[in-house]
Design an enzyme around this catalytic site. Structure first.
Site, PDB file in Angstrom:
ATOM      1  N   SER A 257    -121.766  59.734  64.131  1.00  0.00           N
ATOM      2  CA  SER A 257    -122.812  59.063  63.052  1.00  0.00           C
ATOM      3  C   SER A 257    -124.097  58.671  63.497  1.00  0.00           C
ATOM      4  O   SER A 257    -124.387  59.078  64.594  1.00  0.00           O
ATOM      5  CB  SER A 257    -121.558  58.748  62.172  1.00  0.00           C
ATOM      6  OG  SER A 257    -122.514  59.160  60.384  1.00  0.00           O
ATOM      7  N   GLU A 371    -119.031  68.606  58.357  1.00  0.00           N
ATOM      8  CA  GLU A 371    -118.926  67.236  57.922  1.00  0.00           C
ATOM      9  C   GLU A 371    -119.441  67.033  56.588  1.00  0.00           C
ATOM     10  O   GLU A 371    -118.691  66.039  56.429  1.00  0.00           O
ATOM     11  CB  GLU A 371    -120.173  66.960  58.318  1.00  0.00           C
ATOM     12  CG  GLU A 371    -119.930  67.063  59.933  1.00  0.00           C
ATOM     13  CD  GLU A 371    -119.835  65.670  60.762  1.00  0.00           C
ATOM     14  OE1 GLU A 371    -119.641  64.969  60.533  1.00  0.00           O
ATOM     15  OE2 GLU A 371    -119.600  65.839  61.851  1.00  0.00           O
ATOM     16  N   HIS A 473    -116.443  64.431  57.761  1.00  0.00           N
ATOM     17  CA  HIS A 473    -117.382  63.794  59.073  1.00  0.00           C
ATOM     18  C   HIS A 473    -116.045  62.682  58.680  1.00  0.00           C
ATOM     19  O   HIS A 473    -115.234  62.259  58.064  1.00  0.00           O
ATOM     20  CB  HIS A 473    -117.917  63.173  57.617  1.00  0.00           C
ATOM     21  CG  HIS A 473    -119.330  62.223  58.769  1.00  0.00           C
ATOM     22  ND1 HIS A 473    -119.834  62.796  59.262  1.00  0.00           N
ATOM     23  CD2 HIS A 473    -119.627  60.959  57.990  1.00  0.00           C
ATOM     24  CE1 HIS A 473    -120.871  61.484  59.732  1.00  0.00           C
ATOM     25  NE2 HIS A 473    -120.089  60.623  58.572  1.00  0.00           N
TER      26      HIS A 473
END
Length: 573
Positions: A257, A371, A473
Site C-alpha cells: 500500500s 482490495e 487490501h
C-alpha cells in the site's frame, strides 16, 4: 564469510518444524481488538525447513542474550521463534525540537550495551482505531518524535553465512501505522526464508512530508524528510547488517500500500541508488506520482492557517506542539506524502523521462484481487447494494456522467457472471485504485529495464464475513510474514492457512535470494512483458493467467490514474 546466492527449492519442506505465533512473541502496548483469535497449538500452523547451520544449532542452546556491535555501539537482543530479534535500534537521532523538519541527524553513540528487547516509538500520527480486520497492522507503540528506529530479525548469528536482507516499509498511506505492528514481526519470515528481515519506523504526515520551500534553507528538504529517513535506515543496513548475518550487497526493499508507494519512490531516488538491489511493491495505488510543488505549497499554507500562523515557516512550526500539529492536519483533506521538490526528486517515479535508476532492479509487483472490500467492510450494508446505487457510486468516484458509469458497470458485469452488485463495485474500484497503477508500473518497468519484472494477483478468498471480502487490501501480508495467527480477524483459521503461508513465504524469499520468485511450490512463473502481461494468481492452488481482468479494465481507459487525494466515497452512501 559464505554468501548465499540462491534459495534451494528443496529447503522448503511441508513436513518440517512447526511455526509458532510470531506476532505474539513481543507484547504490544496497544491491545488488539477482541476477535483476533489465537490458534497456536491447533496443528494449523505452517511448517518450514530450517537451512544449514541453523538446523544444527536448533532453537535452544545458550540462554545468554545475543550481543551485536553496530557502528553506534553494542546492542543486546533476544531469542525469538527459531532465531534472534533486535528491536528498537536507533538509526538516527530524535526528530523533535530543533531537528523537526530537518534531514535525519546522526545518532549519538552509546557506551556499554544497549537493550534491544522492545520496539521503539511509533511516529506521531492520527491513529486509526483497530478493528478485528485491521488491528494486526494498525496497532502502535507509544508515539514520539524520537521514532527513528528499526528492528532486525535473523535466523542465526556468526555462522559464516551472509543472507539476503529484506527491508520492510510499512503501509498507511505515508500518514499512519508503524513497522513494529504485530503483523510485521519478521521472525518467521527470517527463519523460514533464510533471510534477515529489517522493519523500519520513519517520520510520517506533516512531520515527514511538509514542504517548507518558502522557509529558510535549513528546511529545504522538509517535504521529503520521511523519505530521507528511509535512506538513512538503508545506509544503516549497508553499514551494520553483516554483523547480524545479512548481506549488504543483496538487499530487497518491500512494502504494501503506502509502503509500495515508498518502494516506487526509492526506485527513482538518487540518494537511495546502490543501497538496495531488488524491490517488491504490494498493492501500489499511488506510486506513479508524488505531491507536486503547487499542491505541497497549498498544503503548507493550509496548515499554517489552521495553526494561526501567517505563513509556513520552519522555525515557528518547530515550536508548535506535536498534538496541535496533528489536530490541524485533520482539517486538511489531502494526505501529506513525498514531494516533487527538485532536490530529492526531480521527476515523478514512473514518468517517461524518470531516468534509469530502476532499470537494473528486479521487481515483483502485484495486488490483492478485491482490495476495496476492506474499505467497504466499514459498513456491512455495503454488501447489500442494488445496481442503481452501485452505478451512482461509480459515477461519483470516477467523476464521470451517469451514462459513462453505467457503461463501466455493464462492462464489468459481463465478465463477472453471477456477481452481486457489490462484487462489481469492489472490482471496479479495486481496478481503478490499485490494479491499473500496478499494471502501468509493471509495463513501464518491463519496457525500459534490463532486470526482470514478475507480476501477481493475490486471489485467495478469506472465509471471514462469510467470504464477501474475497481478497481484501492487506490480505497477502500475514502470509508473507507468517503472522496469520495474529491476523486471524482478517484471514480466519482455516486449513488453507498453513499451505498458503508456506507458498507465499517461499515466493517472497526466493525473490529476495535471486530476483526470481519461482520455487517448488508454484507452477512456472514467466517474466511479465507488455505483450502477454503474464501474471501469477496466488491462491491455495496458484495458476498463471495472461492479463487477468484486462477485458473489463479496458472500460477504464482514458480516465486519469488514481491519486491519493481522491476521496474513498464509493464506500459510503
Amino acid at each position: 564469510m559464505r554468501r548465499t546466492t540462491h534459495l534451494d527449492k528443496a529447503s522448503v519442506n511441508e513436513n518440517a518444524i512447526s511455526m509458532t505465533d510470531a506476532g505474539c512473541a513481543q507484547p504490544v502496548r496497544r491491545t488488539l481488538i477482541k476477535g483476533v483469535a489465537a490458534i497456536a497449538g491447533t496443528g494449523m500452523l505452517p511448517t518450514f525447513a530450517i537451512r544449514g547451520a541453523y538446523a544444527a544449532t536448533g532453537a535452544t542452546g545458550t540462554t545468554a542474550e545475543p550481543i551485536v556491535e553496530t557502528t553506534s555501539g553494542k546492542v543486546s537482543g533476544a531469542r525469538e521463534g527459531k532465531g534472534f530479534s533486535f528491536k528498537g535500534i536507533p538509526y538516527a537521532a530524535s526528530t523533535g525540537g530543533a531537528n523537526r523538519f530537518l534531514p535525519p541527524q546522526p545518532v549519538k553513540p552509546w557506551g556499554g550495551i544497549r537493550s534491544a528487547l522492545a520496539y521503539g516509538n511509533s511516529a506521531p500520527q492520527n491513529a486509526e482505531e483497530p478493528t478485528p480486520l485491521t488491528g494486526w497492522y494498525v496497532s502502535l507503540e507509544p508515539t514520539s518524535e524520537d521514532c527513528l528506529s528499526l528492528n532486525v530479525f535473523t535466523p542465526q548469528l556468526k555462522d559464516g553465512t551472509l543472507r539476503p536482507v529484506m527491508v520492510w516499509l510499512h503501509g498507511g498511506g505515508w500518514v499512519t501505522c508503524a513497522g513494529s505492528a504485530p503483523g510485521f514481526n519478521g521472525s518467521e519470515l527470517a527463519s523460514a526464508g533464510d533471510v534477515v528481515v529489517v522493519t523500519v519506523n520513519h517520520r510520517l504526515n506533516v512531520f515527514g512530508s511538509l514542504s517548507l520551500a518558502g522557509s529558510d534553507e535549513r528546511f529545504a528538504d522538509a517535504g521529503n524528510a520521511g523519505v530521507l529517513d528511509m535512506v538513512a535506515a538503508l545506509r544503516w543496513v549497508r553499514d551494520n547488517v553483516a554483523a547480524f548475518g545479512g548481506d549488504p550487497n543483496n538487499v530487497t526493499i518491500f512494502g504494501q500500500s503506502g509502503g509500495a508507494a515508498k518502494v516506487a519512490a526509492l526506485l527513482q531516488m538518487p540518494a537511495a541508488n546502490g543501497l538496495f538491489h531488488k524491490a517488491i511493491a504490494q498493492s501500489c495505488s499511488g506510486g506513479l506520482r508524488l505531491t507536486g510543488p503547487d499542491e505541497a505549497a497549498r498544503q503548507a499554507a493550509q496548515l499554517a492557517s489552521k495553526l494561526g500562523l501567517a505563513r509556513a515557516e520552519g522555525e515557528a512550526l518547530q515550536r508548535v506542539p506535536a498534538a496541535r500539529m496533528l489536530a490541524a492536519m485533520k482539517e486538511i483533506s489531502d494526505p501529506f506524502r513525498a514531494v516533487l521538490d527538485g532536490r530529492s526528486f526531480t521527476r515523478n517515479p514512473y514518468d517517461p523521462d524518470a531516468g534509469a535508476l530502476a532499470h537494473g532492479i528486479p521487481l515483483l509487483i502485484g495486488n490483492a484481487a478485491t482490495e476495496t472490500t476492506l474499505m467497504l467492510a466499514r459498513d456491512p450494508n455495503n454488501f447489500l447494494l442494488g445496481m442503481p446505487e452501485v452505478e451512482r457510486r461509480v459515477a461519483r468516484y470516477l467523476r464521470v456522467a451517469p451514462a459513462a458509469a453505467r457503461t463501466v458497470v455493464e462492462a464489468y458485469r459481463s465478465t463477472l457472471p453471477g456477481a452481486s452488485p457489490t462484487d462489481a463495485l469492489a472490482q471496479i474500484t479495486t481496478d481503478y485504485m490499485f490494479r491499473r497503477n500496478t499494471v502501468e508500473i509493471a509495463v513501464r518497468q518491463a519496457t525500459r529495464a534490463s532486470a526482470p519484472v514478475y507480476a501477481y494477483v493475490f486471489d485467495w478468498r478469506t472465509p471471514v464475513m462469510g467470504g464477501v471480502l474475497h481478497s481484501p487490501h492487506t490480505a497477502e501480508v500475514p502470509f508473507v510474514f507468517g503472522t496469520a495467527t495474529t491476523a486471524a480477524g482478517l484471514v480466519g483459521t482455516g486449513e488453507d492457512i498453513a499451505p498458503l503461508t508456506r507458498q507465499t513465504m517461499a515466493t517472497w524469499a526466493a525473490f529476495a535470494h535471486t530476483g526470481d520468485p519461482n520455487n517448488a511450490l508454484l507452477p512456472h512463473w514467466p517474466r511479465f512483458d507488455q505483450e502477454h502481461r503474464t501474471t501469477m494468481l496466488l491462491d491455495r492452488d496458484s495458476r498463471i493467467a495472461s492479463n487477468p481482468g484486462g477485458e473489463a479494465r479496458a472500460a477504464l481507459a482514458g480516465l486519469p490514474y488514481y491519486q491519493y487525494s481522491m476521496p474513498l466515497n464509493f464506500a459510503r452512501a
